[in-house]
Design an enzyme around this catalytic site. Structure first.
Site, PDB file in Angstrom:
ATOM      1  N   CYS A  14       8.326  13.117  -3.499  1.00 21.37           N
ATOM      2  CA  CYS A  14       9.368  12.909  -4.494  1.00 21.37           C
ATOM      3  C   CYS A  14       9.110  11.700  -5.384  1.00 21.37           C
ATOM      4  O   CYS A  14       8.349  10.803  -5.044  1.00 21.37           O
ATOM      5  CB  CYS A  14      10.703  12.660  -3.807  1.00 21.37           C
ATOM      6  SG  CYS A  14      11.264  14.048  -2.843  1.00 21.37           S
ATOM      7  N   GLY A  41       6.440  15.439  -7.793  1.00 19.76           N
ATOM      8  CA  GLY A  41       7.241  16.553  -7.291  1.00 19.76           C
ATOM      9  C   GLY A  41       7.452  17.590  -8.367  1.00 19.76           C
ATOM     10  O   GLY A  41       7.858  17.253  -9.481  1.00 19.76           O
ATOM     11  N   ASN A 115      12.984   9.202  -1.912  1.00 24.06           N
ATOM     12  CA  ASN A 115      11.556   9.447  -1.727  1.00 24.06           C
ATOM     13  C   ASN A 115      11.192   8.904  -0.357  1.00 24.06           C
ATOM     14  O   ASN A 115      11.357   7.720  -0.095  1.00 24.06           O
ATOM     15  CB  ASN A 115      10.755   8.731  -2.821  1.00 24.06           C
ATOM     16  CG  ASN A 115       9.248   8.836  -2.619  1.00 24.06           C
ATOM     17  OD1 ASN A 115       8.503   7.974  -3.039  1.00 24.06           O
ATOM     18  ND2 ASN A 115       8.781   9.894  -1.999  1.00 24.06           N
ATOM     19  N   GLY A 116      10.683   9.769   0.511  1.00 20.41           N
ATOM     20  CA  GLY A 116      10.324   9.348   1.861  1.00 20.41           C
ATOM     21  C   GLY A 116      10.800  10.366   2.863  1.00 20.41           C
ATOM     22  O   GLY A 116      11.111  11.510   2.504  1.00 20.41           O
ATOM     23  N   CYS A 252       2.160   2.557   2.223  1.00 21.03           N
ATOM     24  CA  CYS A 252       1.330   3.762   2.328  1.00 21.03           C
ATOM     25  C   CYS A 252       0.086   3.575   1.471  1.00 21.03           C
ATOM     26  O   CYS A 252       0.177   3.547   0.243  1.00 21.03           O
ATOM     27  CB  CYS A 252       2.114   4.975   1.848  1.00 21.03           C
ATOM     28  SG  CYS A 252       1.091   6.444   1.652  1.00 21.03           S
ATOM     29  N   TYR A 258      -4.462   8.300  -3.842  1.00 21.64           N
ATOM     30  CA  TYR A 258      -4.312   9.660  -4.334  1.00 21.64           C
ATOM     31  C   TYR A 258      -3.031   9.935  -5.131  1.00 21.64           C
ATOM     32  O   TYR A 258      -3.087  10.526  -6.195  1.00 21.64           O
ATOM     33  CB  TYR A 258      -4.357  10.615  -3.125  1.00 21.64           C
ATOM     34  CG  TYR A 258      -4.235  12.076  -3.475  1.00 21.64           C
ATOM     35  CD1 TYR A 258      -5.325  12.789  -3.966  1.00 21.64           C
ATOM     36  CD2 TYR A 258      -3.030  12.751  -3.328  1.00 21.64           C
ATOM     37  CE1 TYR A 258      -5.219  14.137  -4.289  1.00 21.64           C
ATOM     38  CE2 TYR A 258      -2.912  14.092  -3.647  1.00 21.64           C
ATOM     39  CZ  TYR A 258      -4.008  14.781  -4.127  1.00 21.64           C
ATOM     40  OH  TYR A 258      -3.906  16.092  -4.444  1.00 21.64           O
ATOM     41  N   SER A 299      -8.473  12.687  -9.688  1.00 21.79           N
ATOM     42  CA  SER A 299      -8.312  11.394  -9.018  1.00 21.79           C
ATOM     43  C   SER A 299      -9.631  10.786  -8.565  1.00 21.79           C
ATOM     44  O   SER A 299      -9.693   9.590  -8.306  1.00 21.79           O
ATOM     45  CB  SER A 299      -7.324  11.507  -7.869  1.00 21.79           C
ATOM     46  OG  SER A 299      -7.643  12.611  -7.067  1.00 21.79           O
ATOM     47  N   ASP A 366     -14.939  12.228  -3.882  1.00 23.64           N
ATOM     48  CA  ASP A 366     -13.573  12.744  -3.809  1.00 23.64           C
ATOM     49  C   ASP A 366     -12.693  11.690  -3.143  1.00 23.64           C
ATOM     50  O   ASP A 366     -13.197  10.796  -2.460  1.00 23.64           O
ATOM     51  CB  ASP A 366     -13.543  14.065  -3.031  1.00 23.64           C
ATOM     52  CG  ASP A 366     -12.375  14.957  -3.455  1.00 23.64           C
ATOM     53  OD1 ASP A 366     -11.509  14.469  -4.210  1.00 23.64           O
ATOM     54  OD2 ASP A 366     -12.328  16.112  -3.022  1.00 23.64           O
ATOM     55  N   ASP A 367     -11.376  11.804  -3.352  1.00 24.17           N
ATOM     56  CA  ASP A 367     -10.473  10.806  -2.790  1.00 24.17           C
ATOM     57  C   ASP A 367     -10.185  11.041  -1.321  1.00 24.17           C
ATOM     58  O   ASP A 367      -9.860  10.126  -0.585  1.00 24.17           O
ATOM     59  CB  ASP A 367      -9.164  10.760  -3.587  1.00 24.17           C
ATOM     60  CG  ASP A 367      -8.613  12.148  -3.793  1.00 24.17           C
ATOM     61  OD1 ASP A 367      -8.242  12.799  -2.818  1.00 24.17           O
ATOM     62  OD2 ASP A 367      -8.580  12.601  -4.963  1.00 24.17           O
ATOM     63  N   CYS A 403       1.239  13.292   8.464  1.00 25.42           N
ATOM     64  CA  CYS A 403       2.145  12.240   7.986  1.00 25.42           C
ATOM     65  C   CYS A 403       3.575  12.667   8.273  1.00 25.42           C
ATOM     66  O   CYS A 403       3.927  13.810   8.028  1.00 25.42           O
ATOM     67  CB  CYS A 403       1.964  12.043   6.475  1.00 25.42           C
ATOM     68  SG  CYS A 403       3.141  10.879   5.765  1.00 25.42           S
ATOM     69  N   CYS A 454       0.571   1.191   6.364  1.00 19.61           N
ATOM     70  CA  CYS A 454       0.691   2.373   7.199  1.00 19.61           C
ATOM     71  C   CYS A 454      -0.694   3.025   7.190  1.00 19.61           C
ATOM     72  O   CYS A 454      -1.266   3.280   6.141  1.00 19.61           O
ATOM     73  CB  CYS A 454       1.718   3.354   6.657  1.00 19.61           C
ATOM     74  SG  CYS A 454       1.738   4.884   7.642  1.00 19.61           S
ATOM     75  N   CYS A 457      -2.054   8.361   9.240  1.00 22.77           N
ATOM     76  CA  CYS A 457      -2.846   9.593   9.092  1.00 22.77           C
ATOM     77  C   CYS A 457      -4.329   9.377   9.350  1.00 22.77           C
ATOM     78  O   CYS A 457      -5.059  10.352   9.537  1.00 22.77           O
ATOM     79  CB  CYS A 457      -2.622  10.198   7.706  1.00 22.77           C
ATOM     80  SG  CYS A 457      -2.912   9.042   6.359  1.00 22.77           S
TER      81      CYS A 457
HETATM   82  S1  SF4 Z   1       0.692   8.509   7.383  1.00 21.35           S
HETATM   83 FE1  SF4 Z   1      -0.792   8.309   5.662  1.00 21.35          FE
HETATM   84  S2  SF4 Z   1       0.165   9.397   3.934  1.00 21.35           S
HETATM   85 FE2  SF4 Z   1       1.752   9.073   5.479  1.00 21.35          FE
HETATM   86  S3  SF4 Z   1       2.777   7.163   4.838  1.00 21.35           S
HETATM   87 FE3  SF4 Z   1       1.178   6.615   6.317  1.00 21.35          FE
HETATM   88  S4  SF4 Z   1      -0.636   6.159   5.053  1.00 21.35           S
HETATM   89 FE4  SF4 Z   1       0.809   7.279   3.764  1.00 21.35          FE
END
Ligand code: SF4
Length: 490
Positions: A14, A41, A115-116, A252, A258, A299, A366-367, A403, A454, A457
């Site tokens: 979002c 989005g 958003n989240g 994040c 990306y 990207s 690539d990203d 994620c 974070c 992932c």
């Molecule tokens: S898990 Fe990955 S995509 Fe999700 S918030 Fe954390 S860093 Fe971002």
């Protein structure tokens, strides 16, 4: 992911905006700002305004350009308002989850854009349902709205927001309208971006600073993690309340890799600069002296230019070239029920230029790699048009886990790097070599410590308390029966 809809890349959930103006209608600036956030989005778009007496709302499924016509914008009266673009990963794919979520309670009217993703939404919903709240959607935004409305019956606005922040756990950047007052809130870990801008006649909040640019505004600053911003209804400024303090943030990193536009500034970094720096680090860590380096558009472009520049600085004869053309009319998502159809979509979207790659050794930048479908197809496409060698370099670490914070990364089973090492993946995509960027390089490029990012992932350890997963820190998870864990005193 919604039935039959697939995206090869990660998908942002979002984008949010809010404006408070003096002597100017808010609808049109909100509309333009949403246009600037369309990449965040594409499922639905909405605006809620307030004219000092009542709320006006228009929310439609579809792109911003399709969701509003002149009549819709003309009916959105008022000088304050919020907006939202949505791509659903939590909640249903229908208009009941489209935002802003707007509702009138005894405590006044509320509009919310989120958003989240909350990781304890079900618990808060159950507790509120037990107290008599009736829900019309299965999205977490309505949970926040009900909780806030309930708190507003007993508290002033600032305390009510603080109490809600003490009960919800997860990732959230919010723009909120309480009557004609626009608020912005960023979760205590600052997981998703949110920034403040000054525009003609007032102030605004937006997920990304590119939305401020399109209104010819001035970027003021990022909203701090745990901070509440209250825009003055007369457009003369804003007030700040630091409601929650956490030792570490959990930004994040994928926003920079990306999701975000390269022309946006997030947490003191221009996204374009970060991507170029990631490209430079990719060369330093795993550069290969090929004839040409090609970005996967769009990207991958900034990564590839940073990579080629670093290579040339060291005297390598790597030439940057646009050797892959993207069909801009194929969207980021497709209606594709099968793997075969997903492979067809890659072919529709990307076409190699034979003259650029034939007889050459090629490095493709690539990203990220999610399912691996695009990478496998790309390597094959490049070899089909005569590339002698194809080396893949990825501007992020391998994605090994899903994620839970509002990004559609595919399920763990679908992730090509879950349970496979880099050599297994190289073999599967049939590249001559494959390298990912290290986590340390990402942290360095962002100028942040690993503890403030974070990395869920790419490590499988999350900054939130998520059922069935491990966490990388001591998490102050709120107790939802009224306790205000993790909330600092005024
Ligand atoms: S898990 Fe990955 S995509 Fe999700 S918030 Fe954390 S860093 Fe971002």
């Amino acid at each position: 992911m919604p039935d039959g809809r697939h995206s090869e890349g990660p998908t942002e959930k979002c984008g949010v905006v809010g404006v408070s103006l003096d002597d100017r209608e808010a609808a049109r600036p909100l509309y333009y700002a949403l246009y600037a956030l369309q990449h965040r989005g594409q499922e639905s778009a909405g605006i809620v305004t307030h004219d000092g007496f009542q709320q006006h709302s228009h929310v439609e499924m579809g792109l911003v350009g399709d969701a509003f016509d002149e009549g819709d914008l003309g009916s959105l009266n008022g000088e304050t308002g919020i907006g939202h673009v949505r791509y659903p990963t939590a909640g249903s794919v229908d208009s009941s989850c489209a935002q802003p979520f707007s509702v009138s309670f005894k405590s006044g009217s509320l509009g919310l854009s989120h958003n989240g993703n909350l990781v304890n939404a079900d618990e808060v919903r159950e507790e509120l349902a037990a107290k008599g709240h009736a829900f019309t959607s299965d999205g977490d935004t309505e949970v926040i709205a009900h909780d806030l409305a309930r708190n507003l019956l007993e508290e002033d606005l600032i305390r009510a927001v603080k109490r809600t922040m003490g009960r919800i756990h997860g990732s959230y950047s919010l723009t909120i309208m309480h009557d004609d007052t626009v608020l912005g809130v960023r979760d205590p870990e600052g997981n998703r971006p949110l920034c403040i801008g000054e525009v003609d006649g007032g102030y605004m909040l937006a997920s990304e600073s590119a939305a401020i640019d399109v209104l010819d505004g001035e970027f003021v600053r990022d909203v701090k993690p745990g901070e509440l911003i209250v825009l003055k209804p007369d457009g003369s400024g804003f007030d700040s309340y630091q409601l929650v303090d956490q030792e570490n943030t959990a930004h994040c990193f994928f926003e920079h890799v990306y999701f975000a536009r390269p022309d946006s500034r997030i947490d003191d970094n221009l996204v374009y600069d970060v991507r170029r720096e990631l490209g430079r680090k990719l060369w330093e860590e795993s550069g290969v002296d090929s004839d040409v380096v090609l970005p996967v558009p769009d990207s991958g472009r900034a990564f590839a230019s940073g990579y080629a520049e670093a290579a040339q600085d060291e005297g390598a004869g790597v030439e940057f070239a646009e050797g892959l053309m993207k069909n801009r009319y194929v969207g980021r998502t497709f209606i594709m029920p099968t793997q075969d159809a997903r492979e067809r979509a890659v072919r529709l979207k990307l076409n190699p230029i034979r003259d650029v790659v034939e007889g050459k050794t090629v490095t493709v930048i690539d990203d990220s790699i999610v399912r691996g479908t695009t990478s496998t197809q790309l390597v094959q496409l490049l070899k089909d048009v005569g590339a002698e060698e194809v080396h893949m370099r990825i501007g992020a670490p391998a994605i090994i886990a899903p994620c839970y914070m509002g990004i559609d990364m595919a399920s763990r089973e679908e992730l090509i790097a879950a349970g496979q090492d880099t050599e297994d993946i190289r073999e599967e995509i049939a590249a001559d070599s494959l390298s990912y960027l290290s986590i340390d390089a990402v942290a360095e490029a962002l100028g942040e410590s690993r503890a403030d990012l974070c990395l869920g992932c790419v490590t499988g350890e999350y900054p939130y308390d998520i059922e069935g997963e491990t966490t990388d820190r001591e998490v102050a998870r709120p107790e939802i029966d009224g306790a205000e864990a993790g909330i600092a005193d005024d």
